[in-house]
Design a protein around this motif. Structure first.
Motif, PDB file in Angstrom:
ATOM      1  N   PHE A  81      14.682  34.412 -25.006  1.00 26.55           N
ATOM      2  CA  PHE A  81      14.153  33.968 -23.899  1.00 26.55           C
ATOM      3  C   PHE A  81      13.716  32.699 -23.425  1.00 26.55           C
ATOM      4  O   PHE A  81      14.413  31.964 -24.611  1.00 26.55           O
ATOM      5  CB  PHE A  81      12.522  34.861 -24.301  1.00 26.55           C
ATOM      6  N   GLU A  82      13.027  32.238 -22.870  1.00 26.83           N
ATOM      7  CA  GLU A  82      13.322  30.669 -22.328  1.00 26.83           C
ATOM      8  C   GLU A  82      11.401  30.535 -22.715  1.00 26.83           C
ATOM      9  O   GLU A  82      10.900  31.276 -22.172  1.00 26.83           O
ATOM     10  CB  GLU A  82      13.161  30.634 -20.978  1.00 26.83           C
ATOM     11  N   TYR A  83      11.568  28.988 -22.962  1.00 24.65           N
ATOM     12  CA  TYR A  83       9.770  28.440 -23.301  1.00 24.65           C
ATOM     13  C   TYR A  83       9.844  27.653 -22.620  1.00 24.65           C
ATOM     14  O   TYR A  83      11.253  27.045 -22.625  1.00 24.65           O
ATOM     15  CB  TYR A  83       8.955  28.947 -24.310  1.00 24.65           C
ATOM     16  N   LEU A  84       8.935  26.863 -22.588  1.00 27.78           N
ATOM     17  CA  LEU A  84       8.064  25.441 -21.996  1.00 27.78           C
ATOM     18  C   LEU A  84       7.920  24.637 -23.291  1.00 27.78           C
ATOM     19  O   LEU A  84       7.214  24.983 -23.911  1.00 27.78           O
ATOM     20  CB  LEU A  84       7.820  25.546 -21.360  1.00 27.78           C
ATOM     21  N   ASP A  85       9.214  23.683 -23.680  1.00 27.25           N
ATOM     22  CA  ASP A  85       9.071  22.495 -24.622  1.00 27.25           C
ATOM     23  C   ASP A  85       7.269  21.975 -24.584  1.00 27.25           C
ATOM     24  O   ASP A  85       7.729  21.395 -23.794  1.00 27.25           O
ATOM     25  CB  ASP A  85       9.866  21.877 -25.638  1.00 27.25           C
ATOM     26  N   SER A  86       6.247  21.874 -25.723  1.00 24.83           N
ATOM     27  CA  SER A  86       5.384  21.316 -25.507  1.00 24.83           C
ATOM     28  C   SER A  86       5.135  19.585 -25.651  1.00 24.83           C
ATOM     29  O   SER A  86       4.323  19.067 -25.135  1.00 24.83           O
ATOM     30  CB  SER A  86       3.559  22.202 -26.296  1.00 24.83           C
ATOM     31  N   GLN A  87       6.952  19.156 -26.573  1.00 25.68           N
ATOM     32  CA  GLN A  87       7.044  17.833 -26.484  1.00 25.68           C
ATOM     33  C   GLN A  87       7.582  16.969 -26.135  1.00 25.68           C
ATOM     34  O   GLN A  87       7.363  16.699 -25.014  1.00 25.68           O
ATOM     35  CB  GLN A  87       7.574  18.010 -27.958  1.00 25.68           C
ATOM     36  N   THR A  88       8.649  17.574 -25.251  1.00 25.80           N
ATOM     37  CA  THR A  88       9.322  17.471 -24.632  1.00 25.80           C
ATOM     38  C   THR A  88       9.253  17.889 -22.491  1.00 25.80           C
ATOM     39  O   THR A  88      10.077  17.426 -21.961  1.00 25.80           O
ATOM     40  CB  THR A  88      10.983  17.803 -24.885  1.00 25.80           C
ATOM     41  N   GLN A  89       8.372  18.927 -22.858  1.00 17.53           N
ATOM     42  CA  GLN A  89       8.714  19.168 -21.099  1.00 17.53           C
ATOM     43  C   GLN A  89       9.723  19.801 -20.855  1.00 17.53           C
ATOM     44  O   GLN A  89       9.539  19.975 -19.783  1.00 17.53           O
ATOM     45  CB  GLN A  89       8.005  18.599 -20.401  1.00 17.53           C
ATOM     46  N   THR A  90      10.536  20.307 -21.759  1.00 19.14           N
ATOM     47  CA  THR A  90      12.216  20.974 -20.967  1.00 19.14           C
ATOM     48  C   THR A  90      11.751  21.923 -21.663  1.00 19.14           C
ATOM     49  O   THR A  90      11.476  23.453 -22.531  1.00 19.14           O
ATOM     50  CB  THR A  90      12.844  20.083 -21.603  1.00 19.14           C
ATOM     51  N   ASN A  91      12.061  22.874 -20.808  1.00 20.74           N
ATOM     52  CA  ASN A  91      12.682  24.696 -20.624  1.00 20.74           C
ATOM     53  C   ASN A  91      14.338  24.857 -22.719  1.00 20.74           C
ATOM     54  O   ASN A  91      14.877  24.137 -22.154  1.00 20.74           O
ATOM     55  CB  ASN A  91      13.113  25.202 -20.074  1.00 20.74           C
ATOM     56  N   LYS A  92      13.471  25.579 -22.974  1.00 16.80           N
ATOM     57  CA  LYS A  92      14.163  25.217 -24.324  1.00 16.80           C
ATOM     58  C   LYS A  92      14.193  26.747 -24.788  1.00 16.80           C
ATOM     59  O   LYS A  92      14.137  27.447 -24.219  1.00 16.80           O
ATOM     60  CB  LYS A  92      13.790  24.869 -25.492  1.00 16.80           C
ATOM     61  N   VAL A  93      15.307  27.671 -25.246  1.00 15.46           N
ATOM     62  CA  VAL A  93      15.736  29.431 -25.392  1.00 15.46           C
ATOM     63  C   VAL A  93      15.786  29.168 -26.658  1.00 15.46           C
ATOM     64  O   VAL A  93      15.870  28.619 -27.827  1.00 15.46           O
ATOM     65  CB  VAL A  93      17.451  29.396 -24.656  1.00 15.46           C
ATOM     66  N   ARG A  94      15.344  30.267 -27.119  1.00 14.64           N
ATOM     67  CA  ARG A  94      15.242  30.858 -28.598  1.00 14.64           C
ATOM     68  C   ARG A  94      15.348  32.266 -28.733  1.00 14.64           C
ATOM     69  O   ARG A  94      15.255  33.215 -27.904  1.00 14.64           O
ATOM     70  CB  ARG A  94      13.926  31.149 -28.749  1.00 14.64           C
ATOM     71  N   THR A  95      16.293  32.510 -29.911  1.00 19.31           N
ATOM     72  CA  THR A  95      16.601  34.003 -29.868  1.00 19.31           C
ATOM     73  C   THR A  95      16.648  34.619 -31.404  1.00 19.31           C
ATOM     74  O   THR A  95      16.704  33.798 -32.349  1.00 19.31           O
ATOM     75  CB  THR A  95      18.591  33.580 -30.114  1.00 19.31           C
ATOM     76  N   LEU A  96      15.923  35.836 -31.312  1.00 13.35           N
ATOM     77  CA  LEU A  96      16.142  36.320 -32.423  1.00 13.35           C
ATOM     78  C   LEU A  96      16.891  37.363 -33.165  1.00 13.35           C
ATOM     79  O   LEU A  96      16.956  38.230 -31.413  1.00 13.35           O
ATOM     80  CB  LEU A  96      14.503  36.587 -31.870  1.00 13.35           C
ATOM     81  N   PRO A  97      16.896  38.386 -33.978  1.00 13.35           N
ATOM     82  CA  PRO A  97      17.584  39.828 -33.720  1.00 13.35           C
ATOM     83  C   PRO A  97      16.051  40.801 -32.852  1.00 13.35           C
ATOM     84  O   PRO A  97      14.844  40.232 -33.280  1.00 13.35           O
ATOM     85  CB  PRO A  97      17.072  40.266 -35.466  1.00 13.35           C
ATOM     86  N   ALA A  98      16.295  41.776 -32.608  1.00 11.35           N
ATOM     87  CA  ALA A  98      15.217  42.727 -31.552  1.00 11.35           C
ATOM     88  C   ALA A  98      14.201  42.776 -32.457  1.00 11.35           C
ATOM     89  O   ALA A  98      13.290  42.908 -31.731  1.00 11.35           O
ATOM     90  CB  ALA A  98      15.839  43.430 -30.982  1.00 11.35           C
ATOM     91  N   ILE A  99      14.811  43.321 -33.334  1.00  9.54           N
ATOM     92  CA  ILE A  99      13.195  43.419 -34.091  1.00  9.54           C
ATOM     93  C   ILE A  99      12.198  42.414 -34.102  1.00  9.54           C
ATOM     94  O   ILE A  99      11.023  43.191 -33.963  1.00  9.54           O
ATOM     95  CB  ILE A  99      13.672  44.277 -35.647  1.00  9.54           C
ATOM     96  N   GLU A 100      12.675  41.370 -34.837  1.00  9.87           N
ATOM     97  CA  GLU A 100      12.069  40.555 -35.075  1.00  9.87           C
ATOM     98  C   GLU A 100      11.461  40.013 -33.539  1.00  9.87           C
ATOM     99  O   GLU A 100      10.650  38.811 -33.620  1.00  9.87           O
ATOM    100  CB  GLU A 100      12.477  39.386 -35.463  1.00  9.87           C
ATOM    101  N   PHE A 101      11.872  40.075 -32.416  1.00  4.25           N
ATOM    102  CA  PHE A 101      11.472  39.594 -31.453  1.00  4.25           C
ATOM    103  C   PHE A 101      10.097  40.505 -31.297  1.00  4.25           C
ATOM    104  O   PHE A 101       9.627  40.240 -29.938  1.00  4.25           O
ATOM    105  CB  PHE A 101      12.261  39.677 -30.302  1.00  4.25           C
ATOM    106  N   LEU A 102      10.099  41.748 -31.134  1.00  5.59           N
ATOM    107  CA  LEU A 102       9.536  42.902 -30.539  1.00  5.59           C
ATOM    108  C   LEU A 102       7.988  42.552 -31.848  1.00  5.59           C
ATOM    109  O   LEU A 102       7.129  42.645 -30.898  1.00  5.59           O
ATOM    110  CB  LEU A 102       9.856  44.116 -31.404  1.00  5.59           C
ATOM    111  N   TRP A 103       8.158  42.084 -32.784  1.00  7.97           N
ATOM    112  CA  TRP A 103       7.193  41.536 -33.875  1.00  7.97           C
ATOM    113  C   TRP A 103       6.826  40.355 -33.244  1.00  7.97           C
ATOM    114  O   TRP A 103       5.519  40.286 -33.179  1.00  7.97           O
ATOM    115  CB  TRP A 103       7.700  41.736 -35.244  1.00  7.97           C
ATOM    116  N   LEU A 104       7.123  39.257 -32.693  1.00  9.24           N
ATOM    117  CA  LEU A 104       7.308  37.626 -32.424  1.00  9.24           C
ATOM    118  C   LEU A 104       5.829  38.677 -31.582  1.00  9.24           C
ATOM    119  O   LEU A 104       5.330  37.345 -31.518  1.00  9.24           O
ATOM    120  CB  LEU A 104       7.762  37.526 -32.106  1.00  9.24           C
ATOM    121  N   VAL A 105       5.772  39.440 -30.537  1.00 10.35           N
ATOM    122  CA  VAL A 105       5.693  39.834 -28.609  1.00 10.35           C
ATOM    123  C   VAL A 105       3.795  40.805 -30.099  1.00 10.35           C
ATOM    124  O   VAL A 105       3.454  40.583 -28.953  1.00 10.35           O
ATOM    125  CB  VAL A 105       6.329  40.425 -27.737  1.00 10.35           C
TER     126      VAL A 105
END
Length: 363
Positions: free
Chosen positions: A256-280
């Motif tokens: 998924f894509e997110y805006l980095d607060s330090q650089t103000q640029t879009n970055k991508v974070r990748t996780l195993p699906a199960i960890e991603f579900l818990w993250l949300v």
């Protein structure tokens, strides 16, 4: 790419991996999201005025954590807040819970979030009361966010504050001078002392052995209030990660894509699906907990006084910000037969249909 599809595909593995950590509120959110627009117990009934075709559609779940729902709820909140805007400068004050206390928030979220709101509001009111440039009744709106931009667990409160106060004795608005509201270091010192005292003495909570001496409070001048309100509204009622930010789900890994607060640029974070579900899903709030709260002049009890202040400022020549009219998005469904717009006729439940059918047969 939809969150609910990833949830459905990996639900069994997620339940097995996080069985001991899934709360009742999370389970309710999962059930709601999986049944969103698929549960046929209650349906919306639509009719075409051109060819008389009728059809039923499953309802949205309406859960505040569902990324498919609540667009109009967010728009309604933003419209109500816009009606309260004053033609003054605004500040955003952010109170952050240190990482050492986040384990308490995870186990007793309702208690700790309530404490955060109560203590932070008292700090702001007292600082305003003791301020030489304010010294009167202020108003502010607080919003609870539980995540960072990377969606890690990071509870903090944002408060948006008009830079001014109302003097009850003189019955006049008192404008805050300059581009300064409160000293952030002093706010952090009082915030730390009061929250720790509240948790230990009033809630009898055992604190971690290592509690940092310095806490983080940020006080920034944000100009006019509307941009800050729009920022706060993003995650109020539609979950913490919009579906449009999910960019791939490949080989059991979600990006998924997110805006980095330090650089103000879009970055991508990748996780195993199960960890991603818990993250949300770890950000699902306890049922009934209010994520957004108004205080002082911005609360419902001060509606008439707030209107008087707005009138006084208008008479004095201050220009109010132009506010876009909030437009509700009308639900439009094309007829599958003639492609003309269909008309919403109401909501029907299965039980009602069965009773009607039974009654017609018996007569």
């Amino acid at each position: 790419m939809k969150f609910v599809d990833i949830l459905h595909a990996h639900l069994d593995a997620f339940n097995q991996a996080y069985e001991q950590q899934i709360t009742t509120a999370m389970r309710q959110a999962i059930y709601s999201m999986l049944s969103c627009r698929t549960n046929t117990e209650r349906t919306s009934h639509w009719a075409c005025q051109s060819c008389t075709h009728t059809t039923d559609y499953p309802l949205s779940c309406g859960h505040r954590s569902c990324p498919q729902c609540q667009h109009n709820t967010t728009a309604d909140w933003l419209a109500k807040q816009q009606a309260k805007l004053l033609p003054v400068e605004y500040y955003m004050v952010t109170f952050t819970l240190p990482c050492e206390l986040r384990v308490i928030a995870k186990h007793q979220p309702e208690l700790l979030y309530q404490a955060m709101f109560s203590v932070a509001a008292s700090v702001l009111k007292d600082f305003a009361h003791n301020s030489k440039s304010l010294g009167g009744e202020i108003g502010f709106t607080g919003v609870l966010h539980t995540h960072s931009r990377r969606r890690d667990y990071h509870p903090h409160l944002h408060f948006i504050i008009p830079a001014g106060s109302f003097n009850k004795d003189k019955k006049q608005w008192q404008k805050s001078r300059g581009k300064y509201l409160f000293n952030a270091f002093n706010l952090a010192t009082v915030w730390r002392a009061r929250l720790l005292e509240y948790l230990t003495n009033k809630r009898d909570i055992t604190l971690p052995a290592a509690t940092p001496k310095k806490w983080v409070v940020d006080c920034q001048h944000v100009g006019k209030g509307l941009p800050a309100l729009k920022y706060l509204s993003r995650y109020l009622y539609r979950g913490v990660l919009p579906d449009k930010n999910i960019i791939s789900n490949i080989d059991g890994h979600v990006s998924f894509e997110y805006l980095d607060s330090q650089t103000q640029t879009n970055k991508v974070r990748t996780l195993p699906a199960i960890e991603f579900l818990w993250l949300v899903l770890q950000h699902v709030l306890p049922k009934g907990l209010r994520r957004v709260r108004d205080y002082g002049l911005l609360s419902g009890n001060f509606r008439k006084l707030r209107q008087q202040i707005q009138l006084m400022l208008a008479v004095s020549g201050m220009v109010f910000p132009l506010v876009e009219e909030a437009k509700r998005i009308a639900a439009i469904r094309p007829c599958p037969c003639c492609q003309q717009p269909m008309t919403f006729m109401g909501v029907h439940g299965k039980k009602q249909v069965r009773l009607t059918s039974f009654h017609s047969q018996s007569t």
